[in-house]
Design an enzyme around this catalytic site. Sequence first.
Site, PDB file in Angstrom:
ATOM      1  N   HIS A 214     -56.209 -38.594  35.539  1.00 55.60           N
ATOM      2  CA  HIS A 214     -56.769 -38.462  34.189  1.00 55.60           C
ATOM      3  C   HIS A 214     -58.260 -38.805  34.203  1.00 55.60           C
ATOM      4  O   HIS A 214     -59.075 -38.091  33.638  1.00 55.60           O
ATOM      5  CB  HIS A 214     -55.993 -39.390  33.234  1.00 55.60           C
ATOM      6  CG  HIS A 214     -56.554 -39.465  31.851  1.00 55.60           C
ATOM      7  ND1 HIS A 214     -56.018 -38.782  30.788  1.00 55.60           N
ATOM      8  CD2 HIS A 214     -57.611 -40.161  31.360  1.00 55.60           C
ATOM      9  CE1 HIS A 214     -56.727 -39.049  29.704  1.00 55.60           C
ATOM     10  NE2 HIS A 214     -57.697 -39.895  30.015  1.00 55.60           N
ATOM     11  N   GLU A 215     -58.590 -39.909  34.884  1.00 58.90           N
ATOM     12  CA  GLU A 215     -60.000 -40.313  34.950  1.00 58.90           C
ATOM     13  C   GLU A 215     -60.814 -39.284  35.740  1.00 58.90           C
ATOM     14  O   GLU A 215     -61.945 -38.951  35.378  1.00 58.90           O
ATOM     15  CB  GLU A 215     -60.134 -41.687  35.593  1.00 58.90           C
ATOM     16  CG  GLU A 215     -59.419 -42.801  34.839  1.00 58.90           C
ATOM     17  CD  GLU A 215     -59.755 -42.830  33.367  1.00 58.90           C
ATOM     18  OE1 GLU A 215     -60.867 -42.410  32.995  1.00 58.90           O
ATOM     19  OE2 GLU A 215     -58.905 -43.243  32.573  1.00 58.90           O
ATOM     20  N   HIS A 218     -61.763 -36.551  33.522  1.00 53.14           N
ATOM     21  CA  HIS A 218     -62.977 -36.808  32.741  1.00 53.14           C
ATOM     22  C   HIS A 218     -64.213 -36.519  33.583  1.00 53.14           C
ATOM     23  O   HIS A 218     -65.210 -35.990  33.088  1.00 53.14           O
ATOM     24  CB  HIS A 218     -63.018 -38.267  32.279  1.00 53.14           C
ATOM     25  CG  HIS A 218     -62.167 -38.535  31.076  1.00 53.14           C
ATOM     26  ND1 HIS A 218     -62.184 -37.740  29.973  1.00 53.14           N
ATOM     27  CD2 HIS A 218     -61.269 -39.519  30.819  1.00 53.14           C
ATOM     28  CE1 HIS A 218     -61.335 -38.214  29.067  1.00 53.14           C
ATOM     29  NE2 HIS A 218     -60.760 -39.292  29.571  1.00 53.14           N
ATOM     30  N   GLU A 293     -59.586 -35.993  25.582  1.00 51.99           N
ATOM     31  CA  GLU A 293     -58.442 -36.753  26.100  1.00 51.99           C
ATOM     32  C   GLU A 293     -57.303 -35.803  26.458  1.00 51.99           C
ATOM     33  O   GLU A 293     -56.679 -35.928  27.510  1.00 51.99           O
ATOM     34  CB  GLU A 293     -57.963 -37.787  25.082  1.00 51.99           C
ATOM     35  CG  GLU A 293     -58.916 -38.948  24.878  1.00 51.99           C
ATOM     36  CD  GLU A 293     -59.224 -39.682  26.177  1.00 51.99           C
ATOM     37  OE1 GLU A 293     -58.324 -39.855  27.013  1.00 51.99           O
ATOM     38  OE2 GLU A 293     -60.386 -40.084  26.360  1.00 51.99           O
TER      39      GLU A 293
END
Lengths: 369, 183
Positions: A214-215, A218, A293
């Site tokens: 997930h990071e 980003h 997100e």
Amino acid sequence: MAAAPECPSCGVANPAGQAFCSRCGGALGAALRPLPAAPAAAGDPAAPGGALAATDFRGAARRNQQNTWRLIIIMVVIGGLLGYLVGAVIESAVRDGQGAAFDPFGSAGGLAGAAVMLAAGLAWTVVALAWGDRIVLSLAGAREVGEDAEPVLHHVVEEMAIAAGVAKPRVAVIDSPALNAFATGMRPDRSAVAVTRGLLAALTRSELQAVVGHEMGHVINLDIRYGTAVGIFVGLIALVADGALRILRFGGAARGRDRRRGSGLLMILLILFAILAPLAARLVQMAISRQREYLADATAVRLTRDPHALIGALEKLGGSSIPFGNANRAIQHLFIVNPFRDFAAAAGALMATHPPLAARLARLHALKG
Amino acid sequence: MFGWIVLALVGGAALYGVALYNGLVAGRNQVGNGWKQIDVQLKRRYDLIPNLVEVAKDYMSYEQETLKQVVEARTMAMAARGPAQASVAEAQLSGVLGKFFALAESYPDLKANQTVTNLMEELTSTENKIAFARQHYNDSVMAQNNRVEQFPSVLLARAFAFGPHDYFTIPESEIQPVKVDLR
């Protein structure tokens, strides 16, 4: 069927395509099954996880990207309009003094104001892109760790970097029992991923991988850059709007006698706009943050090919009630879940940085199906 | 006037052609880089295996056959060249390694050894990295093959010999669950 092979020795669910168990290192029955890689899925709809790999998350990523651009355009329009109004009001005040004619909708001063606003936004953005990321790690109290101190975390980060095809980010740990993680860095080749001690202790290897994915999402979706740029515009709009209101309070009282119809209308418009613009900009900023997100969740699934791990991790993160001491409001939007519980509780609200966890989980379940 | 329009069209087409060509080159380089990434991880695995076998030998005296298979599969995989050959050899190596990992489960002494635990984590991570690198490589290959086969870039690809690339896949015959014999 190969979506989440269970480890025969310890029973933990593992990502498809992974040869060995994430927890105990035992061999998985699915060891030799092909990855549900996009090529197989494109030609063969019966391939394991085919529908997921082929279209779903890529489509999600594209839609989110479009939404983000739309929101940024709205933001730039708000900023430009505000600049125009300020410029036009200044020009009309000057012309009033000279007794010259004034067209409120084709004001050269207004155009100049808009241009200055956009240029200032751009310049500020450049500055932040060059120096912004260094502050973030220290704001969160994150400390960089070496590979010998946290081998598993380093391995997981490197695995995700390989899956994303980017350089390995720096790895940092936050000394907090809370469950959270964030990423920073303006360029994919110069980024950092930080996780809390609590997260390292609570998650399995594949769940940690999903969070890091997930990071990494980003990072490779350039969310940090977008977020910074949008944040700057929000700040700039608030600053100019505030300044305009102050000037109007003093200047307007002094020259209140000989105001013409055109400039009077402009003045009212400016007042309304100066009050509403910062609010609107803030709403747009939060909407962008929520979109990103969802996109990062989709990217995590693209990298790990394992929605189950992210679902498991988010459920653990949402279920945890350990407070995050080092949290800082300025960087709350960077974390995987909002570190401020008061906001998270009302996450359906327009001002929330993150979508409600239930909505994120629902989208992941939809990806899985 | 007409001349200018023609000039603009030709100029636009030329710029578009340059962009397409550059896209093809970037795609080819990405595929090449993706393959190198896999290669790096495969080499790392070749380095790790002898260490693990060396330590495991003392504990797994009854499993000499499996250990021998691991070493043989490693030697074979190291000799493979190019994605097509490597796919087969690596699948075999992954298979016997899986068997080895499963067997190691039944040796508590082995699992208690810190060196072995570290090596196992290293090897697990390397296996994952190979899988992820392969995933990334295959994604890059798909993107490049789309470019090579789609109109209008197919014209440039033909003219400048941008061929389609091989996927790193595992042949069907190799796809079977690992049999574990715990006696």
